[in-house]
Design an enzyme around this catalytic site. Sequence first.
Site, PDB file in Angstrom:
ATOM      1  N   ARG A 104      69.618  23.077  60.466  1.00  0.00           N
ATOM      2  CA  ARG A 104      68.709  21.508  60.302  1.00  0.00           C
ATOM      3  C   ARG A 104      68.015  22.322  61.505  1.00  0.00           C
ATOM      4  NH1 ARG A 104      70.460  16.247  62.925  1.00  0.00           N
ATOM      5  NH2 ARG A 104      70.173  16.938  64.777  1.00  0.00           N
ATOM      6  N   THR A 108      61.790  19.381  63.130  1.00  0.00           N
ATOM      7  CA  THR A 108      61.628  18.466  61.223  1.00  0.00           C
ATOM      8  C   THR A 108      63.039  17.825  61.185  1.00  0.00           C
ATOM      9  OG1 THR A 108      62.777  20.421  59.893  1.00  0.00           O
ATOM     10  CG2 THR A 108      60.016  20.445  60.490  1.00  0.00           C
ATOM     11  N   ASP A 200      76.534  19.069  70.718  1.00  0.00           N
ATOM     12  CA  ASP A 200      77.006  19.792  69.113  1.00  0.00           C
ATOM     13  C   ASP A 200      77.393  20.648  68.555  1.00  0.00           C
ATOM     14  OD1 ASP A 200      74.582  21.929  68.132  1.00  0.00           O
ATOM     15  OD2 ASP A 200      76.376  22.635  67.784  1.00  0.00           O
ATOM     16  N   ASP A 203      78.164  24.897  68.140  1.00  0.00           N
ATOM     17  CA  ASP A 203      77.812  24.873  69.375  1.00  0.00           C
ATOM     18  C   ASP A 203      79.467  25.115  70.046  1.00  0.00           C
ATOM     19  OD1 ASP A 203      75.924  25.812  69.372  1.00  0.00           O
ATOM     20  OD2 ASP A 203      74.662  24.699  70.209  1.00  0.00           O
TER      21      ASP A 203
END
Length: 209
Positions: A104, A108, A200, A203
Site C-alpha cells: 500500500r 495515497t 501493521d 511488520d
Amino acid sequence: MGKVVILDHPLIKHKLTFIRDKNTGSKEFRELVKEVSMLMAYEVTRDLPLEDINIETPVAETKSQVIAGKKLGLVPILRAGLGMVDGMLNLLPAAKVGHVGLYRDPETFKPVEYYCKLPQDIEERELIVLDPMLATGGSAVAAIQFLKNKGATNIKLMNLIAASEGLEEVSKAHPDVDIYVAGVDERLNEDAYIIPGLGDAGDRLFGTK
Ligand code: PRP
Ligand code: URA
C-alpha cells in the site's frame, strides 16, 4: 451480492484478542495467526462438494463420503498473507499456492503491484485469497481483479480483521466474492489503519518496522 461471514467462534475470538495485543511478540503472533487461519479454514470450506465412495471397514462394506476432487488454490497477498498459508495448508494439503505481491503506497493508500506467480490452471480452481487485514479494501479489490483478469471465476476472500469500509468496497467491486472474517472493526484512522485492529500485520509477523 457476496455474503460476509463473521467467524465468531469462542476459540477464534480468544486467539484474536492476543493477536491484537501489542505485547504479543512476533513468534507468538505468527503461531496465533496460523491457528486462527486453520480454524477459519474449517468454515471457508464448508460448501466443498462431497461424493460417495465404496470402502471396507474392518467389519463391513459401506459407502462413505470424500471431497469430490475440487481443485483449490490459496493466494496470499504478500507479505502479510503469508502468515495465513501454513494454517490453511494444514487442513488443505493438496491446495496449490499462488502469490500476489502488493504494497500500500503510504501517501495515497493505493495498492502497488510488484509480484505475481499463480498456478497455471487458476480458471479451474476455487481460489481463497488470504490477507490478515482488509482496511480500505484497495489491496483486496486489486488482487481479486488481477486473478479475474488471469481467468479465475471462483474466488473467496479470507481476512482476520476487516473494517466495514473495506467490506463495502470489496462487495461493491466484486459482488460474486464471499468474504470470511474473524472480526469487523469500527473505523480507519487518518493513516488508513484499522482501529482498534492489530497494527501493521506484516511488520508484526516478520519483526520489521
Ligand atoms: C497491508 C495488509 C493488506 C493491506 C490492507 O499490507 O496486509 O494487504 O495493507 O490495506 P487496504 O485494505 O487499505 O489495501 P501492506 O501494504 O502493509 O504490505 P505488507 O503486507 O507487505 O506489510
Ligand atoms: N495494513 C495493516 O497491516 N494494518 C492495518 O490496520 C491496515 C492496513
